[in-house]
Design a protein around this motif. Structure first.
Motif, PDB file in Angstrom:
ATOM      1  N   LEU A 183      42.426  40.056   9.704  1.00  0.00           N
ATOM      2  CA  LEU A 183      43.419  39.340  10.666  1.00  0.00           C
ATOM      3  C   LEU A 183      43.316  37.815  11.080  1.00  0.00           C
ATOM      4  N   GLU A 184      42.166  37.226  10.552  1.00  0.00           N
ATOM      5  CA  GLU A 184      42.078  35.588  10.386  1.00  0.00           C
ATOM      6  C   GLU A 184      43.120  35.356   9.205  1.00  0.00           C
ATOM      7  N   ALA A 185      42.706  35.970   7.987  1.00  0.00           N
ATOM      8  CA  ALA A 185      43.546  35.990   6.859  1.00  0.00           C
ATOM      9  C   ALA A 185      45.108  35.832   7.060  1.00  0.00           C
ATOM     10  N   VAL A 186      45.388  36.848   7.953  1.00  0.00           N
ATOM     11  CA  VAL A 186      46.975  37.136   8.139  1.00  0.00           C
ATOM     12  C   VAL A 186      47.577  35.866   9.035  1.00  0.00           C
ATOM     13  N   SER A 187      46.736  35.728   9.968  1.00  0.00           N
ATOM     14  CA  SER A 187      46.985  34.757  10.875  1.00  0.00           C
ATOM     15  C   SER A 187      47.460  33.347  10.210  1.00  0.00           C
ATOM     16  N   TRP A 188      46.315  32.957   9.235  1.00  0.00           N
ATOM     17  CA  TRP A 188      46.573  31.489   8.680  1.00  0.00           C
ATOM     18  C   TRP A 188      47.991  31.835   7.710  1.00  0.00           C
ATOM     19  N   HIS A 189      48.217  33.103   7.306  1.00  0.00           N
ATOM     20  CA  HIS A 189      49.264  33.207   6.290  1.00  0.00           C
ATOM     21  C   HIS A 189      50.410  33.062   7.233  1.00  0.00           C
ATOM     22  N   LEU A 190      50.490  33.532   8.338  1.00  0.00           N
ATOM     23  CA  LEU A 190      51.476  33.389   9.114  1.00  0.00           C
ATOM     24  C   LEU A 190      52.014  31.930   9.553  1.00  0.00           C
ATOM     25  N   GLN A 191      50.953  30.889   9.326  1.00  0.00           N
ATOM     26  CA  GLN A 191      51.416  29.554   9.570  1.00  0.00           C
ATOM     27  C   GLN A 191      52.464  29.076   8.537  1.00  0.00           C
ATOM     28  N   SER A 192      52.561  29.644   7.365  1.00  0.00           N
ATOM     29  CA  SER A 192      53.485  29.165   6.427  1.00  0.00           C
ATOM     30  C   SER A 192      54.507  30.170   6.193  1.00  0.00           C
ATOM     31  N   THR A 193      54.599  31.123   6.997  1.00  0.00           N
ATOM     32  CA  THR A 193      55.723  31.980   6.966  1.00  0.00           C
ATOM     33  C   THR A 193      56.489  32.558   8.318  1.00  0.00           C
ATOM     34  N   ASP A 194      57.446  32.872   8.091  1.00  0.00           N
ATOM     35  CA  ASP A 194      58.092  33.427   9.389  1.00  0.00           C
ATOM     36  C   ASP A 194      58.270  34.826   9.323  1.00  0.00           C
ATOM     37  N   SER A 195      57.587  35.514   8.683  1.00  0.00           N
ATOM     38  CA  SER A 195      57.769  36.974   8.183  1.00  0.00           C
ATOM     39  C   SER A 195      57.615  37.767   9.335  1.00  0.00           C
ATOM     40  N   ALA A 196      58.686  38.373   9.694  1.00  0.00           N
ATOM     41  CA  ALA A 196      58.426  39.266  10.928  1.00  0.00           C
ATOM     42  C   ALA A 196      57.912  40.600  10.654  1.00  0.00           C
ATOM     43  N   GLU A 197      57.702  40.971   9.450  1.00  0.00           N
ATOM     44  CA  GLU A 197      56.993  41.915   8.722  1.00  0.00           C
ATOM     45  C   GLU A 197      55.526  41.787   9.028  1.00  0.00           C
ATOM     46  N   TRP A 198      54.857  40.560   8.659  1.00  0.00           N
ATOM     47  CA  TRP A 198      53.552  40.257   8.757  1.00  0.00           C
ATOM     48  C   TRP A 198      53.118  40.072  10.324  1.00  0.00           C
ATOM     49  N   HIS A 199      54.169  39.405  11.241  1.00  0.00           N
ATOM     50  CA  HIS A 199      53.482  39.444  12.483  1.00  0.00           C
ATOM     51  C   HIS A 199      53.595  40.949  13.075  1.00  0.00           C
ATOM     52  N   GLU A 200      54.401  41.737  12.652  1.00  0.00           N
ATOM     53  CA  GLU A 200      54.620  43.236  13.056  1.00  0.00           C
ATOM     54  C   GLU A 200      53.133  43.932  12.573  1.00  0.00           C
ATOM     55  N   ARG A 201      52.660  43.500  11.438  1.00  0.00           N
ATOM     56  CA  ARG A 201      51.414  44.206  10.748  1.00  0.00           C
ATOM     57  C   ARG A 201      50.248  43.723  11.670  1.00  0.00           C
ATOM     58  N   ALA A 202      50.143  42.472  11.828  1.00  0.00           N
ATOM     59  CA  ALA A 202      49.182  41.574  12.597  1.00  0.00           C
ATOM     60  C   ALA A 202      49.221  42.367  14.006  1.00  0.00           C
ATOM     61  N   GLU A 203      50.094  42.591  14.551  1.00  0.00           N
ATOM     62  CA  GLU A 203      50.169  42.908  16.050  1.00  0.00           C
ATOM     63  C   GLU A 203      49.598  44.451  16.131  1.00  0.00           C
ATOM     64  N   SER A 204      50.129  45.298  15.266  1.00  0.00           N
ATOM     65  CA  SER A 204      49.613  46.589  15.278  1.00  0.00           C
ATOM     66  C   SER A 204      48.022  46.851  15.020  1.00  0.00           C
ATOM     67  N   VAL A 205      47.702  45.878  14.231  1.00  0.00           N
ATOM     68  CA  VAL A 205      46.293  45.923  13.947  1.00  0.00           C
ATOM     69  C   VAL A 205      45.469  45.323  15.204  1.00  0.00           C
ATOM     70  N   ILE A 206      46.181  44.135  15.890  1.00  0.00           N
ATOM     71  CA  ILE A 206      45.424  43.870  16.928  1.00  0.00           C
ATOM     72  C   ILE A 206      45.572  44.815  18.158  1.00  0.00           C
ATOM     73  N   ALA A 207      46.565  45.664  18.242  1.00  0.00           N
ATOM     74  CA  ALA A 207      46.678  46.665  19.062  1.00  0.00           C
ATOM     75  C   ALA A 207      45.622  47.627  18.948  1.00  0.00           C
ATOM     76  N   LEU A 208      45.308  48.057  17.714  1.00  0.00           N
ATOM     77  CA  LEU A 208      44.156  48.807  17.738  1.00  0.00           C
ATOM     78  C   LEU A 208      42.666  48.285  18.217  1.00  0.00           C
ATOM     79  N   VAL A 209      42.645  47.055  17.853  1.00  0.00           N
ATOM     80  CA  VAL A 209      41.320  46.194  18.372  1.00  0.00           C
ATOM     81  C   VAL A 209      41.390  46.247  19.708  1.00  0.00           C
ATOM     82  N   GLY A 210      42.491  46.074  20.416  1.00  0.00           N
ATOM     83  CA  GLY A 210      42.484  45.746  21.946  1.00  0.00           C
ATOM     84  C   GLY A 210      42.389  47.090  22.384  1.00  0.00           C
ATOM     85  N   ALA A 211      42.940  48.176  21.781  1.00  0.00           N
ATOM     86  CA  ALA A 211      42.448  49.629  22.545  1.00  0.00           C
ATOM     87  C   ALA A 211      41.032  50.047  22.549  1.00  0.00           C
ATOM     88  N   ALA A 212      40.426  49.422  21.420  1.00  0.00           N
ATOM     89  CA  ALA A 212      39.028  49.865  21.160  1.00  0.00           C
ATOM     90  C   ALA A 212      37.778  49.065  22.040  1.00  0.00           C
TER      91      ALA A 212
END
Lengths: 637, 637
Positions: free
Chosen positions: A93-122
């Motif tokens: 997630l940290e790696a994806v976050s830094w990647h998101l600094q140089s892209t505006d990819s909605a797909e990567w935002h979504e992937r990150a948020e879906s994994v973050i949701a798993l973390v939050g649920a746990a």
């Protein structure tokens, strides 16, 4: 990683008070086309997606769902045996976050948020998260501080939360992380119920960074408390002994690191982070002693550290076997963390020199050029008939600490290129791109490290009176040249060339670093390098791979001064080979007994051959087989 | 061990049919005062008694009582975690048995019988004995052939039973062992219920020896069956892989040994034993290939083998690290077993050469001069600030395979000195004492290996026409001299001098072996020895210990030809030191970075010093600290 704001000015006035240099904001630097853009692109385009697949296959993500109760299953359903698999998710997630600094990819935002949701649920009501403890240990928390890795995982979660917040402005992961951090403060802080520290240092750097992000000094105090408690022997006399855990003596008396390399360097990074914020002189004093001890005889020429397989540990002084080098990829990353903080703390070029050595060699060898296979262990030698463990890089590991650690490092690499202070901007690592702070900035064009020409341009909108400091790598000291608008500048033996001007914008600064093959030998106490040379060229350490040689690799023995005739061939930008014509001889492989009286001749006469070397980071990409960094040479003593 | 009757004529006419040489009966040889009598006396006077104490403290004996039910306790009461602790008892009983051949001590007879009674009580109605299985596994037999060590333990029991029978004439232990052997034949023989083999070879040699003792070919057939089944992959792909178990290919196709060194050499010994009785040419063919491969690049100069700590395994060719040498004491013993059987099978001196090298170096270093502390691991180098594991020899181990293995080896050492064939007597190892077969015999007086003078006398009652063959060790080939009654005999390059006479009795034969310090270098592919020499003198490999040097051991680097001025000082018979005046230089220990460009000078100039070396077997007896066998030398390439 999340080192980007280290000692940057933050919400509290005293932040980073003792730092000589300040890190730049994470958005200040962008890569242009060059050596590193290719590596970072491979990371973004392949490593991150493959990492998500591997974590899914391994069940690492489902473990969070088991903890959340969104997937049903008891302890037996847990995937993997190790207690720290959650940290793979956080590092990814940290790696994806830094990647998101140089892209505006909605797909990567979504992937990150879906994994973050798993973390939050746990996450439990009170903020606690650890899928292993929840699923495997019936929720019994903090029962195994030495080996449980609960605080270690929390540290990676905090770093990921900060990265996601800084890179995207979002708070979804940051809020989760901070709730857990607050629980940890309540448990382990000075008013908490527990007195203890984690067997695997990591949370200390995370807590200091969280202090930088929030200004809440409770996090800094807890980090200080963790490093101060360490050395009291709480880890007990487990296998490998108290050295393994850096638990033999209090941190302020620890003048040489021993034991588990990653633990050692993460701890030193945490100590350095506390020093950067508190300025306690005793901390810098021991860090310097530890550093000097490490560099004197416990670091490979590749910048790798941690010689021993048995306990993934630092060896004794000069215990640096080439074939049995452990030199875990994570240890290389951890050493970069520490070197970076020492650089901020002191402003001294020696730390950037080691950072560079590790970056281009010990670290970069850990990932394939294509970006989807990894080395956990990075030997400096492989024999032709090797029966030592798995062959070549692996797509993933049951203990998968290294792959996502590589990912977050490459995704945040821009954070480590430059710093600033009151006078101006310092460039430590040369990569094509753009560096822009509020009032200063440069554009960098370079083919470094394949060539040594670095052209720096001052943008029109960054005019003003400030100092541009350019690091001269130690290997180029005394031979580098600098021209400003074509006019030579006195360089001498400086390790930083400092150009103080009223920049009008549009100036060009040409730094030339004499990149040529060098033959390097080791202290005679390094047994596996005795009588050998390594080929270095610029910051790159080279190696000879079997498939490039005309003769058996084990038989090669150099003589004379072959480096004068060295030719560079750049097949592609990732594989700059060096051809060296050399007098070499082949050993008779049929001697029945490998020992003979001194003065008697071996059965063979020297024959002329050539050696072809490639950068160490690029080995084992075409095929896996015999390789060596240290090559026998008759003039090496 | 129990090799004493290997290939001796036995109750069945075809026994040992293919052996070139025959072992002597176990009572044929007695030691006189000399190098070995001191070592064997330490073994008899201290090791055996201390071993009984250690096994009592460790609960190894009580485990047998738990199995017998004479002490109450469930699985949790079992002492130790390892499944093969019974074998410590058996090896100790074997050692005591051989000791009882040279003493009439009622006390030792009584001690042996009381332990034998414990073993007997632990035996089930049907003959089965294994305290671990009985106490820890509810009596579930043969469920874990790879790791359970049931057949391994049985093998040691059988060897102990044979030793006790041969040495004392008693059958108390032999009967117990044979009942278990018969059960194993019923279970695993061609008509048995099971098809399998033990993860740790050992029972094969024992079964062949039981065949020699009893003439019952069922035991030989089962040994053959075990070695023939091996390589079919029954061990599965467990950690370390199928190489570890020598289970990768069938034994008859196995042309190089890999994996666990002790397993490898016990297996090879078993294969050799089967060959000695069946004469199957394919077996000798693969044994020769395995041997040649081992000697070419997987054996230390000390005769130690098994480079790797990770899996106690043989390394790749030329993977022979000095500091991380594993070279288990048991592997040295196992290699002696194999070498002895190859010698019987072929009559070739090369096997006696390696036997001698292991005996005086890799094996003998495993026990302290006083006889009560042991090395499990035998490094060839220790650094001054070593943090590698326990310091010095230990009184016992949780895995105590080595100490009683040392005991049985020293107690039966006389079995390996000489052989006979139709023509006469062959002396392979020189020790002061007496060798007497039915019709032949010699008395040997010698200070070997401290000096090289061996005086052999033919007793009056051993007159007759027969051949006395004397081995010329490989290191003395071409330089040894022999006189019979003062008259020189042509020796030349012979590896055995054969003296065929009609002996009248009273003749003296003087063998002179030129014992002088030699400087030996290694194949350049041995990384830890590159640019170094080892000091050898006669069969002894020397080492430099820190406490004898005028300068730091790590700083020593030899030049010139210091060995011309070498002096021998014999402080006492166990510590013959060699002083070597040498040009040496001390490395500056304060260099901040241990790598420098070839051609640049280190910070120090050579200073004259001397090196003092002691035999490797005697190291770590006065103090534990820095030591090295390989010493840098400027002429070594």
């Amino acid at each position: 990683m999340t080192a980007d704001r280290t000692a940057a000015s933050g919400p509290v006035g005293t932040l980073g008070a003792t730092a000589v240099l300040r890190a730049l904001p994470s958005h200040a630097t962008r890569l242009g086309t060059g050596f590193w853009s290719a590596r970072v692109a491979a990371n973004a385009e392949r490593s991150l997606a493959a990492g998500l697949e591997r974590m899914t296959e391994a069940g690492t993500l489902e473990n969070l769902e088991l903890a959340a109760g969104t997937v049903a299953g008891d302890a037996a359903a847990y995937h993997g045996k190790l207690p720290f698999l959650d940290s793979d998710v956080y590092k990814w997630l940290e790696a994806v976050s830094w990647h998101l600094q140089s892209t505006d990819s909605a797909e990567w935002h979504e992937r990150a948020e879906s994994v973050i949701a798993l973390v939050g649920a746990a996450q439990s009501e009170d903020g606690y998260i650890n899928s292993f403890v929840t699923v495997k240990h019936g929720g019994e928390r903090w029962t195994d501080l030495p080996s449980g890795h609960e605080l270690y995982c929390a540290g990676h979660l905090i770093q990921a939360g900060i990265a996601h917040h800084r890179a995207t402005g979002r708070t979804s992961l940051f809020d989760i992380a901070r709730r857990f951090a607050d629980l940890i403060v309540a448990e382990f802080g000075e008013d908490g119920r527990r007195v203890g520290y984690c067997g695997h240092p990591e949370v200390e750097t995370a807590l200091v960074e969280l202090y930088r992000e929030t200004g809440d000094a409770a996090y800094l105090r807890l980090a200080d408390r963790f490093i101060s408690l360490r050395g009291s022997g709480q880890m007990g006399d487990r296998p490998f002994g108290r050295r393994y855990w850096q638990d033999l003596v209090p941190v302020r008396e620890l003048r040489a690191l021993h034991g588990h390399a990653v633990r050692a360097f993460y701890l030193a990074s945490g100590v350095a982070d506390v020093y950067l914020e508190t300025g306690e002189p005793a901390l810098l004093d021991v860090l310097r002693a530890q550093w000097d001890d490490l560099l004197r005889g416990k670091t490979y020429i590749t910048g790798g550290s941690g010689a021993r397989h048995r306990d993934e540990a630092l060896g004794d002084a000069f215990e640096l076997p080439a074939d049995r080098a452990y030199t875990e990829t994570c240890a290389a990353i951890a050493l970069m963390h520490w070197a970076w903080r020492m650089q901020l703390a002191t402003g001294e070029a020696q730390y950037a020199d080691i950072f560079e050595r590790v970056l281009y060699n010990g670290f970069l060898a850990g990932v394939s050029l294509h970006g989807d296979h990894y080395f956990y262990v990075n030997p400096l030698q492989v024999r032709g008939d090797s029966t030592l463990g798995p062959q070549g890089r692996q797509a993933w590991f049951s203990c998968a600490c290294c792959p996502p650690n590589v990912m977050r490092t490459l995704a945040s690499l821009t954070h480590y290129l430059a710093t600033e202070d009151a006078d101006g901007l310092q460039i430590h690592q040369y990569a094509a791109g753009e560096i822009r702070t509020e009032t200063r900035g440069v554009t960098v064009d370079t083919g470094y490290p394949l060539d040594g020409n670095v052209r720096i341009t001052i943008p029109q909108d960054r005019a003003g009176n400030w100092t541009l400091a350019l690091r001269i790598p130690a290997w180029a000291n005394g031979t580098a040249t600098v021209h400003v608008n074509g006019e030579p500048v006195e360089v001498g033996d400086a390790d930083y060339v400092r150009l103080t001007r009223t920049w009008r914008g549009g100036e060009t600064i040409d730094l030339e670093l004499p990149v040529r093959p060098r033959l390097t030998q080791a202290d005679p106490r390094v047994d596996d390098a005795r009588g050998c040379v390594a080929i270095e060229r610029g910051p790159l350490v080279y190696c000879a791979e079997h498939l490039d040689q005309d003769t058996e690799l084990a038989a090669l023995s150099l003589s004379g001064r072959p480096w004068d005739g060295a030719q560079l061939q750049i097949a592609d930008t990732t594989l700059p080979t060096v051809l060296i014509d050399a007098a070499a001889h082949a050993h008779d492989t049929k001697e029945p007994w490998p020992y003979r009286e001194l003065g008697t001749k071996p059965g063979t006469a020297p024959t002329h051959t050539r050696v072809t070397a490639i950068p160490y980071f690029a080995w084992a990409n075409r095929a896996y087989g015999a390789m060596r960094v240290w090559l026998p040479h008759e003039d090496a003593r």
